[in-house]
Scaffold this active site. Structure first.
Site, short mmCIF file in Angstrom:
data_model
loop_
_atom_site.label_atom_id
_atom_site.label_comp_id
_atom_site.label_asym_id
_atom_site.label_seq_id
_atom_site.Cartn_x
_atom_site.Cartn_y
_atom_site.Cartn_z
N CYS A 19 0.89 -1.16 0.00
CA CYS A 19 0.00 0.00 0.00
C CYS A 19 0.92 1.21 0.00
CB CYS A 19 -0.92 0.02 1.22
SG CYS A 19 -1.89 1.55 1.32
N CYS A 52 -0.54 4.29 2.31
CA CYS A 52 -0.54 4.19 3.78
C CYS A 52 -0.11 2.77 4.16
CB CYS A 52 -1.89 4.58 4.37
SG CYS A 52 -3.31 3.85 3.57
N SER A 53 -1.04 1.95 4.63
CA SER A 53 -0.63 0.60 5.01
C SER A 53 -1.81 -0.36 4.93
CB SER A 53 -0.05 0.61 6.42
OG SER A 53 -0.99 1.18 7.32
N CYS A 54 -2.69 -0.18 3.93
CA CYS A 54 -3.86 -1.04 3.78
C CYS A 54 -3.43 -2.49 3.63
CB CYS A 54 -4.67 -0.61 2.55
SG CYS A 54 -5.32 1.06 2.72
#
Lengths: 196, 106
Positions: free
Chosen positions: A104, A107-109
């Site tokens: 991602c 962000c950090s999906c």
């Protein structure tokens, strides 16, 4: 956010905001932590490993998993519904010609329900910025040397879907049970930064 | 159900928008002004850019768009699939028939 530092100015701002919301009665004390816990509850890489092992032993399940990830994991009692709305699950299968890896960049999906909380390297600026640009090099650094003939596809979870990699079943595992197969599957394998 | 018809379908060649919007967006910087192909439709969702501003937003198509690394970074033999709202995309009728690793021009 990409990193976690309790002493960062951002953390102080968040705590201040939380206190103001609680003061006004818009937020019950501890409500945010409860929501976070509920979101992460039951999430574990063991879930993703169980999905993969089933796909290895049951080609019909594999086909259903690749066609409609949400419905297929439901057969095993898993769900992508931990967030405010159910997230779409896309499962991408590695084969001899193509290897998939997930990131991602914004962000950090990440599919928490199937993988548990994401590892810190997955959220790091270095991984997020480099794996889209030089996946072969990043995978090599992480210990996965792919043949030059293997094409690499990077999936950027930039919107609403979450991704799970279905690794190739290792050679010489014909005699293993489904549970034994699941034990071979790692979190990195499910992200695509390891072979299995 | 979507309130508007999809502007694109799998197989369509598209080009991503270039401008940097004033607020939140989900079009990654590295994928701006790039040529790609729609591989599938991921569903219909309100536009994240509008939701982030607290604006009403109708669900509209979100697509998986495949880019050759060479078209994004000028090098590399891999592909990157990015999930993009149709708002970020423009038709690219002049796009090459097969935007593969073989290409190296925009």
């Amino acid at each position: 956010m990409s990193t976690t530092h309790d002493d960062a100015p951002l953390a102080a701002q968040v705590r201040h905001l939380e206190a103001l919301l609680e003061e006004r009665g818009w937020l019950a004390p501890g409500e945010i932590d409860e929501r976070l816990d509920a979101f992460a509850a039951g999430g574990s890489p063991a879930n993703g490993a169980a999905v993969v092992a089933r796909a290895w032993v049951d080609p019909y399940f594999r086909a259903r998993l690749l066609a409609d990830g949400n419905a297929a994991i439901g057969e095993l009692g898993f769900s992508m519904g931990g967030a405010l709305q159910e997230q779409k699950l896309i499962v991408v299968a590695n084969d001899a010609d193509e290897h998939h890896v997930v990131v991602c960049t914004l962000c950090s999906c990440y599919p928490i329900a199937l993988l548990g909380p994401s590892p810190s390297w997955y959220k790091s600026e270095a991984y997020r910025s480099r794996v889209v640009r030089d996946p072969r090099g990043v995978l090599r650094e992480l210990g996965l040397e792919l043949p030059a003939s293997t094409r690499i596809t990077v999936w950027d979870a930039s919107a609403e879907s979450r991704y799970l990699v279905l690794p190739r079943r290792p050679e010489g595992t014909d005699d293993l049970t489904e549970q034994e197969l699941a034990a071979l599957v790692t979190r990195k394998g499910l992200i695509g930064t390891a072979a299995v | 159900m979507p309130d508007r018809p999809d502007r694109f379908a799998p197989g369509d060649r598209v080009r991503t928008r270039i401008p940097d919007p004033p607020g939140h967006t989900r079009l990654p910087r590295y994928a701006r002004g790039a040529r790609g192909v729609i591989v599938s439709t991921a569903g219909h969702h309100p536009l994240a850019d509008e939701r982030a501003r607290g604006l009403p937003s109708d669900p509209r198509a979100v697509h998986h768009v495949r880019f050759a690394a060479r078209d994004l970074f000028g090098e590399g033999d891999h592909a990157v699939v990015v999930e993009l709202w149709e708002d970020y995309l423009e038709p690219d009728p002049a796009g090459h028939p097969e935007p593969t690793e073989e290409r190296n021009s925009r």
